[in-house]
Design an enzyme around this catalytic site. Structure first.
Site, PDB file in Angstrom:
ATOM      1  N   HIS B 257      96.970  56.863  69.654  1.00  8.44           N
ATOM      2  CA  HIS B 257      96.643  57.990  68.783  1.00  8.44           C
ATOM      3  C   HIS B 257      95.146  58.028  68.493  1.00  8.44           C
ATOM      4  O   HIS B 257      94.544  57.008  68.175  1.00  8.44           O
ATOM      5  CB  HIS B 257      97.435  57.916  67.471  1.00  8.44           C
ATOM      6  CG  HIS B 257      97.507  59.246  66.807  1.00  8.44           C
ATOM      7  ND1 HIS B 257      96.550  59.676  65.928  1.00  8.44           N
ATOM      8  CD2 HIS B 257      98.386  60.264  66.957  1.00  8.44           C
ATOM      9  CE1 HIS B 257      96.857  60.909  65.542  1.00  8.44           C
ATOM     10  NE2 HIS B 257      97.968  61.282  66.151  1.00  8.44           N
ATOM     11  N   PRO B 258      94.548  59.213  68.620  1.00 12.98           N
ATOM     12  CA  PRO B 258      93.083  59.263  68.572  1.00 12.98           C
ATOM     13  C   PRO B 258      92.463  59.316  67.177  1.00 12.98           C
ATOM     14  O   PRO B 258      91.255  59.474  67.064  1.00 12.98           O
ATOM     15  CB  PRO B 258      92.780  60.546  69.344  1.00 12.98           C
ATOM     16  CG  PRO B 258      93.971  61.399  69.135  1.00 12.98           C
ATOM     17  CD  PRO B 258      95.147  60.495  68.946  1.00 12.98           C
ATOM     18  N   CYS B 259      93.265  59.138  66.109  1.00 15.28           N
ATOM     19  CA  CYS B 259      92.704  59.385  64.785  1.00 15.28           C
ATOM     20  C   CYS B 259      91.530  58.458  64.456  1.00 15.28           C
ATOM     21  O   CYS B 259      90.658  58.810  63.685  1.00 15.28           O
ATOM     22  CB  CYS B 259      93.794  59.304  63.710  1.00 15.28           C
ATOM     23  SG  CYS B 259      94.720  57.768  63.752  1.00 15.28           S
ATOM     24  N   ARG B 260      91.486  57.259  65.041  1.00  9.92           N
ATOM     25  CA  ARG B 260      90.393  56.343  64.729  1.00  9.92           C
ATOM     26  C   ARG B 260      89.373  56.230  65.859  1.00  9.92           C
ATOM     27  O   ARG B 260      88.423  55.471  65.785  1.00  9.92           O
ATOM     28  CB  ARG B 260      90.963  54.943  64.420  1.00  9.92           C
ATOM     29  CG  ARG B 260      91.900  54.903  63.226  1.00  9.92           C
ATOM     30  CD  ARG B 260      91.169  54.604  61.920  1.00  9.92           C
ATOM     31  NE  ARG B 260      90.342  53.415  62.034  1.00  9.92           N
ATOM     32  CZ  ARG B 260      89.116  53.295  61.515  1.00  9.92           C
ATOM     33  NH1 ARG B 260      88.578  54.305  60.860  1.00  9.92           N
ATOM     34  NH2 ARG B 260      88.442  52.182  61.648  1.00  9.92           N
TER      35      ARG B 260
END
Lengths: 339, 314
Positions: B257-260
């Protein structure tokens, strides 16, 4: 080093490994539901492969969504997006998808294989191979798509013309041990250039000529005549999906048949081209010499050639494979998973 | 959890529709990429590491802001010889240091599970390796693929159909697996291993690349995404690695997941800059793949170590 490895032995080839991407089954399902219906006519498919690029793993012949025509009917704007992609060399194939499990098992597998082998032989004798060499790799898939259960039964064959007597091995060594340092460097450069041009990147058979000054050049098969003479070394090269150091991969089989039938050569120096990290790697590429003789009755077209090439399943049995995609395709399963 | 994820996806979709893609560079300030920078960085990856290529993907899923033939990047048939989960167990057993050191000893990536340099054959704890060679002693352990495992009774026994076609003629020029296992040196054994297709897409909402994993088991059958988590560092499995629809391909795939991503990339860029290296945007994906290597330590796709990351001011 061990120049004589395998001397006089029958040359054995590592069969292609098939792999089917989930996307292929998605597109086949839509094609079946929206276009084909109960029509069981064979469908042209495109398989993809590349030279081996890892010392422990062979490259596969893969079916992807793009292996099948698009369902929507709208012609895609980009005419041939896959063309020139070095990691996706296209190979012509044919798919027999049946409507029932019974008709799947009733297919005359021996005859289907023979039909494809005859096409290969025809392409060899007509000279088509010189223009479209991937036709030497023609393959066959039979399948039954059970769309009620999201289950797919399938079986690949990679038809190979059976030489009788079989080709024997004179020598087989890593290419870097056969060539001088200058030749190795020059050939590495030439291979990398061939592989980075979109015109040649997906052309899996080629000629390697090495001049007296150690300079290597790579030429398409159609240049064979102009490669004769001049005292240079001539090798017959192909993209080798096999990673095994002791055996060449499957594409060499029909290539040898082609070379001895079309060009009447009985001692063939071949070059199994392999890569590491996407670059030519002559340490894992092989150079060998095979002794081949063309069966008389082929050239006189008295009888159909013998063919082999059905792929064994995961446990080594000559039978079909089955994949169940219920988890990812069935709307009910998907709804349950998402709840 | 799933509901919040769904709500978030909906929100994200709305934001993506009403905001234009980033066109101004915020690479050094935020660790993010504009669409055109993604294409530049992708072109550079493809040219330096040619096992990667651009693909068009499903026409119906095409993103208008990306060139039609450069929708996402993919490298296929990447071996994964060992399970990340077992590598980590070894590491902890050995009193594990979890910094990944490279040759220059600049352990700027904290990571779990650097693969040890051991021969995989020696590891008895790795399940996939037991079915390693097509061995003449005893039958091959059946490899359970998730797809199909659950409903085995439904699948007709193909063996019962016998071989009416008589395909079993022994062809002397076909390499028989037992032949070389018995007689050839060990390096020539056919290794059965999981493989991955690794793809990188552009996430318009987070303005970063996003990595996706499509697995195949030892018999080249699709690997159920849940099993992919065995090859993900346990720090990330079930947390930052989620199973979602691929933006360009059919089906569910595991994804980091690219959130960070932006924040992590920013940190990496800061470390480089503090050493006098000016990171260049076309090298973004090399840096990104270093970070991804900490998430999927045993998938052998990364060989970007040899490339300069940026221009050094020294």
């Amino acid at each position: 080093s061990d120049l004589g490895r395998g001397q006089g032995q029958i040359l054995r080839f590592k069969l292609f490994d098939s792999q089917v991407d989930e996307g292929f089954w998605w597109r086949l399902s839509s094609l079946k539901l929206d276009v084909l219906g109960l029509d069981q006519s064979p469908v042209n498919v495109t398989g993809f492969f590349a030279p081996c690029s890892h010392p422990r793993v062979s490259q596969r012949l893969s079916l992807l969504a793009e292996s099948l025509p698009e369902v929507s009917g709208e012609q895609s704007a980009s005419s041939d997006p896959a063309h020139g992609n070095r990691n996706r060399c296209p190979v012509p194939g044919i798919l027999y998808n049946t409507n029932t499990l019974e008709s799947f098992h009733a297919l005359d597998k021996k005859n289907l294989l023979k039909m494809e082998a005859e096409k290969i032989l025809l392409d060899i004798s007509s000279g088509k191979v010189e223009e479209e060499c991937s036709s030497l790799l023609r393959f066959l898939v039979i399948s039954f798509a059970d769309l009620k259960k999201w289950t797919f039964h399938y079986w690949f064959a990679f038809p190979a013309l059976v030489l009788n007597p079989p080709a024997t091995l004179v020598s087989l060594q890593p290419a870097s041990e056969v060539f001088s340092t200058e030749e190795t460097d020059s050939l590495t450069t030439a291979c990398n250039e061939w592989r980075s041009s979109s015109l040649t990147a997906d052309v899996p058979f080629f000629l390697v000529s090495i001049a007296n000054n150690s300079r290597a050049t790579i030429r398409p098969l159609r240049d064979w005549k102009s490669c004769q003479g001049d005292g240079q070394k001539l090798l017959y090269g192909f993209y080798d999906p096999s990673h095994i150091m002791s055996n060449p991969g499957w594409p060499l089989r029909n290539f040898l048949a082609f070379i001895c039938l079309r060009w009447k050569i009985e001692k063939v120096r071949f070059f199994c081209y392999r890569e590491k990290h996407g670059m030519a790697d002559l340490g894992s590429s092989l150079v060998g010499e095979a002794s081949v003789s063309a069966p008389q009755d082929w050239t006189e077209r008295r009888s159909a050639p013998q063919a082999t090439g059905w792929e064994p399943n995961a446990s080594g049995k000559l039978t079909c494979r089955t994949v169940n995609l219920k988890e990812s395709m069935d709307p009910v399963s998907l709804a349950v998973a998402a709840a | 959890m799933v509901l919040t994820q769904k709500l978030h996806e909906t929100f994200k979709g709305t934001v993506e529709r009403i905001t234009g893609p980033r066109t101004v560079s915020a690479f050094k300030e935020k660790g993010v990429l504009s669409v055109s920078e993604f294409v530049i960085a992708g072109d550079n990856l493809v040219s330096k590491c040619p096992t990667w290529s651009w693909e068009a993907g499903e026409p119906k899923k095409r993103k208008p802001y990306l060139p039609p033939d450069k929708q996402f990047l993919v490298t296929r048939n990447v071996p994964c010889l060992r399970r990340a989960i077992s590598v980590e167990e070894e590491y902890e057993a050995a009193g594990g240091e979890v910094l990944l050191d490279n040759d220059e000893n600049d352990g700027w990536l904290a990571t779990h599970g650097k693969p040890k340099e051991t021969q995989p054959n020696e590891e008895e704890t790795i399940p996939s390796m037991e079915s390693l060679a097509i061995n003449s002693e005893g039958p091959i352990r059946s490899i359970s693929t998730y797809f199909g495992g659950a409903e085995e009774e439904d699948i007709p026994d193909m063996a019962s159909y016998g071989d009416p076609d008589n395909l079993l003629d022994v062809d002397p020029a076909t390499l028989q697996p037992t032949y070389f296992v018995a007689q050839e040196p060990e390096e020539d054994n056919i290794l059965r291993t999981r493989t991955y297709d690794v793809s990188i897409t552009y996430d318009k909402y987070y303005q970063t690349p996003r990595v996706w994993l499509t697995g195949y088991d030892e018999s080249r059958m699709p690997l159920q995404p849940e099993l992919v988590l065995e090859d993900v560092s346990q720090d990330h499995a079930h947390k930052t690695v989620t199973i979602e629809d691929h933006p360009h391909l059919p089906g569910k795939h595991a994804s980091v997941h690219p959130c960070r991503h932006g924040a992590v990339m920013k940190k990496i860029i800061d470390v480089l800059m503090s050493r006098g290296v000016e990171p260049e945007v076309d090298k973004y994906l090399f840096l990104f793949l270093k970070f991804v290597a900490s998430v999927i330590p045993t998938i052998e796709y990364d060989y970007t170590m040899d490339f300069d990351i940026g221009s050094s001011s020294h």
